[in-house]
Scaffold this motif. Sequence first.
Motif, mmCIF file in Angstrom:
data_model
loop_
_atom_site.group_PDB
_atom_site.id
_atom_site.type_symbol
_atom_site.label_atom_id
_atom_site.label_comp_id
_atom_site.label_asym_id
_atom_site.label_seq_id
_atom_site.Cartn_x
_atom_site.Cartn_y
_atom_site.Cartn_z
ATOM 1 N N THR A 102 0.830 -1.194 0.000
ATOM 2 C CA THR A 102 0.000 0.000 0.000
ATOM 3 C C THR A 102 0.866 1.247 0.000
ATOM 4 O OG1 THR A 102 -1.740 1.242 1.148
ATOM 5 C CG2 THR A 102 -0.288 -0.101 2.524
ATOM 6 N N LEU A 103 0.548 2.176 -0.900
ATOM 7 C CA LEU A 103 1.358 3.372 -1.095
ATOM 8 C C LEU A 103 0.477 4.610 -0.919
ATOM 9 C CD1 LEU A 103 3.758 3.910 -4.160
ATOM 10 C CD2 LEU A 103 2.666 5.771 -2.919
ATOM 11 N N ASP A 104 0.654 5.292 0.199
ATOM 12 C CA ASP A 104 0.009 6.587 0.414
ATOM 13 C C ASP A 104 0.896 7.648 -0.217
ATOM 14 O OD1 ASP A 104 -0.867 9.064 1.469
ATOM 15 O OD2 ASP A 104 -1.685 8.087 3.245
ATOM 16 N N ILE A 105 0.342 8.430 -1.137
ATOM 17 C CA ILE A 105 1.149 9.363 -1.909
ATOM 18 C C ILE A 105 1.812 10.421 -1.044
ATOM 19 C CG2 ILE A 105 -0.560 11.134 -2.472
ATOM 20 C CD1 ILE A 105 1.842 9.351 -4.970
ATOM 21 N N ASP A 106 1.341 10.603 0.198
ATOM 22 C CA ASP A 106 1.987 11.607 1.055
ATOM 23 C C ASP A 106 3.316 11.123 1.636
ATOM 24 O OD1 ASP A 106 1.431 10.127 3.400
ATOM 25 O OD2 ASP A 106 -0.326 11.319 3.907
ATOM 26 N N VAL A 107 3.754 9.910 1.245
ATOM 27 C CA VAL A 107 5.124 9.509 1.563
ATOM 28 C C VAL A 107 6.116 10.455 0.885
ATOM 29 C CG1 VAL A 107 5.461 7.895 -0.364
ATOM 30 C CG2 VAL A 107 6.658 7.504 1.807
ATOM 31 N N PHE A 138 6.698 17.491 -3.970
ATOM 32 C CA PHE A 138 6.521 16.558 -5.081
ATOM 33 C C PHE A 138 5.079 16.081 -5.215
ATOM 34 C CE2 PHE A 138 10.952 16.057 -3.675
ATOM 35 C CZ PHE A 138 11.619 16.308 -4.864
ATOM 36 N N ALA A 139 4.274 16.253 -4.175
ATOM 37 C CA ALA A 139 2.900 15.747 -4.187
ATOM 38 C C ALA A 139 1.965 16.745 -3.521
ATOM 39 C CB ALA A 139 2.824 14.391 -3.489
ATOM 40 N N PRO A 140 1.708 17.882 -4.169
ATOM 41 C CA PRO A 140 0.796 18.859 -3.582
ATOM 42 C C PRO A 140 -0.626 18.329 -3.449
ATOM 43 C CG PRO A 140 1.330 19.453 -5.852
ATOM 44 C CD PRO A 140 2.241 18.337 -5.472
ATOM 45 N N ARG A 175 -1.947 21.332 -11.420
ATOM 46 C CA ARG A 175 -1.761 20.876 -12.796
ATOM 47 C C ARG A 175 -1.566 19.356 -12.882
ATOM 48 N NH1 ARG A 175 2.137 24.785 -16.188
ATOM 49 N NH2 ARG A 175 1.201 23.480 -17.834
ATOM 50 N N ASN A 176 -2.291 18.632 -12.031
ATOM 51 C CA ASN A 176 -2.290 17.160 -12.038
ATOM 52 C C ASN A 176 -0.911 16.548 -11.802
ATOM 53 O OD1 ASN A 176 -5.087 17.073 -12.583
ATOM 54 N ND2 ASN A 176 -4.704 17.331 -14.771
ATOM 55 N N MET A 177 -0.025 17.292 -11.120
ATOM 56 C CA MET A 177 1.314 16.773 -10.838
ATOM 57 C C MET A 177 1.269 15.431 -10.115
ATOM 58 S SD MET A 177 3.381 20.191 -9.580
ATOM 59 C CE MET A 177 4.568 19.160 -8.706
ATOM 60 N N THR A 178 0.408 15.340 -9.096
ATOM 61 C CA THR A 178 0.401 14.157 -8.240
ATOM 62 C C THR A 178 -0.232 12.964 -8.948
ATOM 63 O OG1 THR A 178 0.142 15.721 -6.410
ATOM 64 C CG2 THR A 178 -0.095 13.390 -5.898
ATOM 65 N N SER A 179 -1.278 13.206 -9.720
ATOM 66 C CA SER A 179 -1.886 12.130 -10.506
ATOM 67 C C SER A 179 -0.912 11.590 -11.546
ATOM 68 C CB SER A 179 -3.156 12.635 -11.198
ATOM 69 O OG SER A 179 -4.128 13.020 -10.258
ATOM 70 N N THR A 180 -0.091 12.470 -12.094
ATOM 71 C CA THR A 180 0.906 12.045 -13.076
ATOM 72 C C THR A 180 1.960 11.150 -12.430
ATOM 73 O OG1 THR A 180 0.557 14.069 -14.343
ATOM 74 C CG2 THR A 180 2.588 12.858 -14.768
ATOM 75 N N GLY A 184 9.546 14.584 3.306
ATOM 76 C CA GLY A 184 9.409 13.257 2.712
ATOM 77 C C GLY A 184 10.462 12.952 1.665
ATOM 78 N N ILE A 185 10.250 11.852 0.969
ATOM 79 C CA ILE A 185 11.203 11.405 -0.058
ATOM 80 C C ILE A 185 10.871 12.074 -1.391
ATOM 81 C CG2 ILE A 185 11.548 9.242 1.174
ATOM 82 C CD1 ILE A 185 9.867 7.844 -0.977
ATOM 83 N N SER A 186 11.737 11.864 -2.377
ATOM 84 C CA SER A 186 11.549 12.461 -3.700
ATOM 85 C C SER A 186 10.842 11.482 -4.637
ATOM 86 C CB SER A 186 12.901 12.843 -4.303
ATOM 87 O OG SER A 186 13.624 11.673 -4.680
ATOM 88 N N THR A 187 10.362 12.006 -5.757
ATOM 89 C CA THR A 187 9.730 11.122 -6.741
ATOM 90 C C THR A 187 10.729 10.101 -7.279
ATOM 91 O OG1 THR A 187 10.116 12.855 -8.398
ATOM 92 C CG2 THR A 187 7.912 12.692 -7.488
ATOM 93 N N TRP A 188 11.972 10.505 -7.536
ATOM 94 C CA TRP A 188 12.963 9.560 -8.055
ATOM 95 C C TRP A 188 13.164 8.416 -7.076
ATOM 96 C CZ3 TRP A 188 17.394 7.156 -6.637
ATOM 97 C CH2 TRP A 188 18.096 6.484 -7.652
#
Length: 299
Positions: free
Chosen positions: A223-228, A233-235, A276-281, A244-248
């Motif tokens: 399970t991955l909560d995007i607020d990790v 990186f995840a507005p 601008r859908n950054m987090t969905s991307t 938190g950590i980075s997208t890379w």
Amino acid sequence: MLKESKKNKFGILGLDYDTSAGLGWPGARYAPDQIRQSLKWILNRIRDNEIFDTEKNRLVDMSKVEIRDFGNLSISRYDHEKSGEEMKQQIDQVIDAGFSPILLGGDHSVTWPGIRSLYEHTEGKMGIIHLDTHLDLVEDSAVQGKFSGSSEIRRAAELERVDGNNIVQIGIRGYNYAEHYHFIKENNLHVITPDAFFEEGAAQVAKKAVEWASEGVDKIYFTLDIDVLDSAFAPGSGANEPGGISTWQLFKFVKEVAPYVDVFDIVEVNPMTDYRNMTSTVAAKLIFDYIVTNYYTCC
């Protein structure tokens, strides 16, 4: 360590539900459809069953990969616990049809039906890899009850065939209840903070996570909560926390653990607070990375 889980059939199910987001920002119910829109930007680059993986400098033959979209939920939204049971039944259908579920939340309460579904499809013990800024170990809450997005890991730890030493919580940061400190110690849960990503690297963190989660188990729920991710990186998430950590780092982690897990969910993406859908991307890229990595394991 558990052997790689060979799979090339993936069932996407939208868990468009955020009723338990009583303490964070509501809006995650809109994430499944927005993530699908973002995923189209990748899928439309498949031509003649091939796509160019620029990061690995290789062509990926997609002809042996089946991706089926099972749509979004049909549930009784007026009753939280009834909704959870109906979610589980629909996740059961994905598994019973022979597909490895990719579940698009929704708030983090949708993970509990997913855990229960895999648990009932597992004869032996089950491990859990949990990426999040929060522990989600709340016993009960006057606001959210016992089956909220703050409680799903606590509920999982209570299952007979889930041992605490097979639960790995990664990306945890900030401050939390003292009771959770004692629960973690008493039940031997593993907690890894973002420091490990920066000091040891994402690959090493992933290796530890798989080793701990897989010891003596038959299957692993991821399970991955995007607020990790760090807020920068995840507005678009339900409850942002700094540090938190980075997208890379997250992309690297998911590629490393993908071959070992049986169900993958992404939760708390919130288009209502996104830019601008950054987090969905990001979520869409994670899904395709997961699929491609499993393709190279399986076929």
